[in-house]
Design an enzyme around this catalytic site. Structure first.
Site, PDB file in Angstrom:
ATOM      1  CB  CYS A  96      23.619 -39.689   2.181  1.00 29.19           C
ATOM      2  SG  CYS A  96      23.397 -39.564   3.973  1.00 29.19           S
TER       3      CYS A  96
ATOM      4  CD  GLU B  15      24.699 -42.929   3.631  1.00 25.23           C
ATOM      5  OE1 GLU B  15      24.446 -42.855   4.853  1.00 25.23           O
ATOM      6  OE2 GLU B  15      23.832 -43.158   2.775  1.00 25.23           O
TER       7      GLU B  15
ATOM      8  CB  CYS C  16      18.558 -40.362   2.155  1.00 26.93           C
ATOM      9  SG  CYS C  16      19.647 -39.179   2.979  1.00 26.93           S
TER      10      CYS C  16
ATOM     11  CG  HIS D 205      21.516 -40.213   7.440  1.00 27.14           C
ATOM     12  ND1 HIS D 205      20.750 -40.230   6.294  1.00 27.14           N
ATOM     13  CD2 HIS D 205      20.643 -40.041   8.465  1.00 27.14           C
ATOM     14  CE1 HIS D 205      19.473 -40.062   6.603  1.00 27.14           C
ATOM     15  NE2 HIS D 205      19.386 -39.936   7.921  1.00 27.14           N
TER      16      HIS D 205
END
Lengths: 162, 162
Positions: A89, A58, A86, A56
């Site tokens: 993260c 991040e 999420c 992801h």
């Protein structure tokens, strides 16, 4: 630049990252990490390209920032991200001790900063963050809406051709 | 081997990983991922060595498994880990769609599977896991107790020498 102008400036940079993801067929989410006024990491979601579940925006930005600073503690940093983080993260933000997180649009399905949980403000953990939401939220959310609409239309066209 | 014997067998392997971490001065936590009876990833916490905040045992094992299978979806896998996962690692387990998680000791301070949250069994997310806890929990927890006791004793000795 004042505080709000700064937040818009760096969120615009995170949006540019999200656009790079979209161009690769990835869900358009981008992130930027700023350390004492300097951009030390910028990244975008690469899950499909990498076939790695943890890539992801991040997570990639946090890893890049740790490498730049040579430290797993990202003190004096701000993380800008186009979508509410999420659980993974949000957890990585706690692990890396980022003091301030600024995000664009809420994620009602998986967001763990305000929507489903408030992981960054749970005093039982050994770190909490200052959070600013709703920064260029329409632009950030618009990118996602446009991306998923295009996918649905492609699927419809394919069905018609069958 | 029956189911319980299998769980003990792979948890013992995760404990060996945790011991490798301790030997490097890292908090002793280990993880193993098994795919259709084959070990496809084994890893241990490397946060201090790597100075990268996301290098927990589970995150490293998940990335290795994605690479092995060439897929971000870790279907038909079991993840064994010596300590209850933190929010980041629980989130990564959801992201990678691991169907079953087996852990040793609970983490009352940061555990997000049973202790503080039950992230792996929240039906609002698009994935849930089968969870087995308390597998060789005394051995798993004992490693951590021993590690932190040694650190405290070293600190005390240093103080006495000042």
């Amino acid at each position: 630049m004042n505080g709000m102008e700064q937040d818009h400036y760096y969120m615009q940079m995170a949006i540019e990252e999200a656009e790079k993801a979209a161009a690769k067929g990835e869900v358009p989410i981008g992130a930027v990490i700023v350390h004492q006024g300097e951009v030390i990491a910028r990244a975008h979601n690469l899950r499909e390209t990498s076939q790695n579940a943890v890539t992801h925006a991040e997570l990639l930005a946090i890893q890049e920032a740790c490498q730049k600073l040579g430290n797993w503690r990202l003190e004096d940093t701000n993380l800008y991200v186009t979508l509410e983080p999420c659980p993974m993260c949000a957890g990585a933000i706690l692990q890396s001790r980022i003091p301030r997180v600024i995000y664009g649009a809420r994620d009602s399905k998986a967001g763990c900063v305000d929507s489903l949980y408030r992981l960054l403000n749970d005093e039982r953990f050994n770190h909490q963050c200052e959070v600013t939401e709703n920064v260029l939220a329409d632009e950030c959310g618009g990118l996602l809406t446009k991306f998923f609409r295009a996918i649905r239309e492609t699927k419809k066209k394919k069905k018609r051709l069958l």
